[in-house]
Design an enzyme around this catalytic site. Structure first.
Site, PDB file in Angstrom:
ATOM      1  N   GLU A 142       0.794  -1.233   0.000  1.00 54.13           N
ATOM      2  CA  GLU A 142       0.000   0.000   0.000  1.00 54.13           C
ATOM      3  C   GLU A 142       0.827   1.282   0.000  1.00 54.13           C
ATOM      4  O   GLU A 142       0.865   2.023   0.996  1.00 54.13           O
ATOM      5  CB  GLU A 142      -0.975   0.004   1.178  1.00 54.13           C
ATOM      6  CG  GLU A 142      -1.899  -1.199   1.175  1.00 54.13           C
ATOM      7  CD  GLU A 142      -3.080  -1.045   2.120  1.00 54.13           C
ATOM      8  OE1 GLU A 142      -3.072  -0.122   2.949  1.00 54.13           O
ATOM      9  OE2 GLU A 142      -4.025  -1.834   2.022  1.00 54.13           O
TER      10      GLU A 142
ATOM     11  N   GLU B 235      -5.923  -8.329   0.154  1.00 52.31           N
ATOM     12  CA  GLU B 235      -6.633  -7.991   1.391  1.00 52.31           C
ATOM     13  C   GLU B 235      -8.059  -7.603   1.061  1.00 52.31           C
ATOM     14  O   GLU B 235      -8.306  -6.863   0.104  1.00 52.31           O
ATOM     15  CB  GLU B 235      -6.020  -6.774   2.110  1.00 52.31           C
ATOM     16  CG  GLU B 235      -4.821  -7.070   2.930  1.00 52.31           C
ATOM     17  CD  GLU B 235      -4.246  -5.815   3.588  1.00 52.31           C
ATOM     18  OE1 GLU B 235      -5.027  -4.916   3.994  1.00 52.31           O
ATOM     19  OE2 GLU B 235      -3.015  -5.743   3.693  1.00 52.31           O
TER      20      GLU B 235
HETATM   21  C1  GCO Z   1      -3.677  -2.392   4.866  1.00 56.60           C
HETATM   22  C2  GCO Z   1      -3.455  -2.728   5.887  1.00 56.60           C
HETATM   23  C3  GCO Z   1      -3.906  -3.425   7.049  1.00 56.60           C
HETATM   24  C4  GCO Z   1      -5.074  -2.845   7.719  1.00 56.60           C
HETATM   25  C5  GCO Z   1      -6.325  -3.123   6.953  1.00 56.60           C
HETATM   26  C6  GCO Z   1      -7.549  -2.543   7.586  1.00 56.60           C
HETATM   27  O1  GCO Z   1      -2.745  -3.019   4.235  1.00 56.60           O
HETATM   28  O2  GCO Z   1      -4.468  -1.493   4.695  1.00 56.60           O
HETATM   29  O3  GCO Z   1      -2.530  -3.625   5.419  1.00 56.60           O
HETATM   30  O4  GCO Z   1      -2.758  -3.315   7.779  1.00 56.60           O
HETATM   31  O5  GCO Z   1      -5.177  -3.406   8.957  1.00 56.60           O
HETATM   32  O6  GCO Z   1      -6.245  -2.581   5.704  1.00 56.60           O
HETATM   33  O7  GCO Z   1      -7.444  -1.171   7.677  1.00 56.60           O
END
Ligand code: GCO
Length: 439
Positions: free
Chosen positions: A166, A351
């Protein structure tokens, strides 16, 4: 009632896994791990609520891997903590840290799970702060060395690897919006970090490949942007949001350039030689990870720095983060990558999941039906994309465990498994057992 029977409709070579990250679960007070920028941010901004203990995955990793295996998942996405491997400086290795990741990878492989490590999920060693963190190009070079170290030492224990998790969060959210470590609110810092984090990715592609024939990817978070109405100014505002949040990173990686509407604003602030860096940034990769959660409604506003938009939430059903359920956004981005960027690139959803206000019932069980619905709706979108022949390869639920949700501390629970932070006991939720039933 929602259920996950849809899992049965997926082809057998589609990979289902779960995801976590180092700072959110390991507990960096264990095993000689060094401090990261998140420890500093937690101390300054979050009343000291930090990842010192987290889920103590450092001690409980075997139990956690067994839970992944028992559910029927086939892959595990986790991240290496840079400060665990190099707590004090770039040359002094923490042998406990090295041993920990060897044991973790052994355990994953012994259980026939496919490891999907990420090299960087936000826990930058604290020593980089004094050099400006991601504002400084030198950090990108140090990152490439760190990537090389990982491949050299662990590269025969995994095949797939993601460089960065990210980049938008690492740069814009952390250096412009100030909501994540290091908590700056400075456009110049944000623009430089938006470039340098991509350069770190590009440099590490080479430094990884010089050791092993890895399958290398990067993980982009995408947020759907919808203008609050069809007026010209709100459409333009939504386009700018999209250019900063989503297209900035995808354009650089797949096209070797930045989107013109954001570049128009940022060019005076960019590092001088940014164009030659774009060649490094757009080196071919083997797969793309998409993290997807929600949409934003965009409304134009006048701002001194010309970041002329506000993000609002609409009135759809919401998660405990106040994020709307908007599964269509996921298929939108899958289609967009496929059609506008690279129709061959294998895509993983790395994710997707929701924070839920989980409550134990009188039997001590958590029946997280909303979370099951959330997964079901998003899996439906993925299945539609698969039917069109898009090379979608896998899906990772976020997250295996309730964990440290960054600036929200431990209040927001994203896990398929409940964690009691007093004694670190794990307890499966209904959503976990739904996956188990149908995988
Ligand atoms: C992300 C994050 C996570 C967060 C999830 C929820 O990569 O955004 O990797 O660490 O916990 O997205 O906000």
């Amino acid at each position: 009632m929602s259920n996950l029977s849809i899992l049965q409709d997926f082809p057998s070579d589609f990979t289902f896994g779960v995801a976590t990250s180092s700072y959110q679960i390991e507990g960096n007070s264990y095993g000689g791990c060094g401090k990261s920028i998140w420890d500093d941010f937690a101390e300054r901004r979050l009343n000291g609520i930090d990842g010192q203990k987290a889920c103590n995955h450092y001690s409980f990793f075997k139990e956690d891997i067994k839970l992944i295996k028992d559910a029927g998942f086939k892959a595990y996405r986790f991240s290496f903590a840079w400060p665990r491997l190099f707590p004090e400086n770039d040359n002094q290795i923490n042998q406990d840290g090295v041993n920990f990741y060897h044991r973790l990878l052994d355990e994953i492989n012994l259980n026939d799970l496919e490891p999907f490590p990420t090299l960087y999920h936000w826990d930058l060693p604290i020593r980089f702060i004094k050099n400006g963190g991601w504002e400084n190009k030198d950090t990108s070079k140090r990152f490439a060395d760190y990537a090389n170290f990982i491949s050299k030492n662990f590269g025969d224990q995994f095949k797939s690897v993601a460089t960065i998790n990210e980049p938008w969060c690492i740069s814009w959210l952390s250096y412009y919006l100030g909501e994540h470590a290091p908590g700056k609110k400075d456009l110049n810092a944000a623009v430089n970090s938006m470039h340098n984090i991509l350069l770190a990715h590009g440099l590490s592609v080479d430094s990884l490949r010089s050791e092993h024939n890895h399958q290398i990817g990067i993980i982009l978070n995408n947020e759907f942007s919808e203008p609050i109405d069809q007026s010209e100014k709100n459409i333009q505002a939504a386009n700018l949001f999209d250019a900063i949040y989503n297209r900035w990173f995808a354009d650089a990686i797949f096209k070797g350039k930045y989107p013109q509407i954001s570049l128009n604003l940022f060019e005076p602030l960019m590092p001088q030689d940014y164009q030659s860096d774009l060649k490094t940034i757009s080196k071919p990769i083997d797969w793309l990870g998409i993290n997807y959660y929600t949409r934003s409604l965009i409304k134009s506003k006048i701002s001194k720095d010309k970041i002329n938009y506000d993000c609002l939430r609409g009135s759809l059903k919401k998660t405990d983060m106040d994020w709307e359920f908007y599964p269509k956004g996921l298929s939108y981005f899958i289609n967009r990558i496929h059609k506008e960027y690279d129709e061959k690139i294998p895509i993983y959803i790395t994710e997707n999941g929701m924070a839920n206000n989980d409550r134990m019932n009188s039997k001590g069980d958590i029946e997280d039906l909303d979370r099951i619905e959330y997964f079901q709706l998003h899996l439906q979108e993925i299945l539609e994309c698969l039917k069109k022949g898009i090379p979608l390869k896998g899906y990772f639920a976020w997250s295996l465990l309730d964990n440290y949700e960054w600036s929200y501390g431990y209040d927001k629970r994203f896990g398929l498994i409940h964690v009691d932070y007093e004694n670190f006991s794990r307890k499966t939720k209904l959503s976990y057992r739904e996956f188990q039933k149908y995988l």
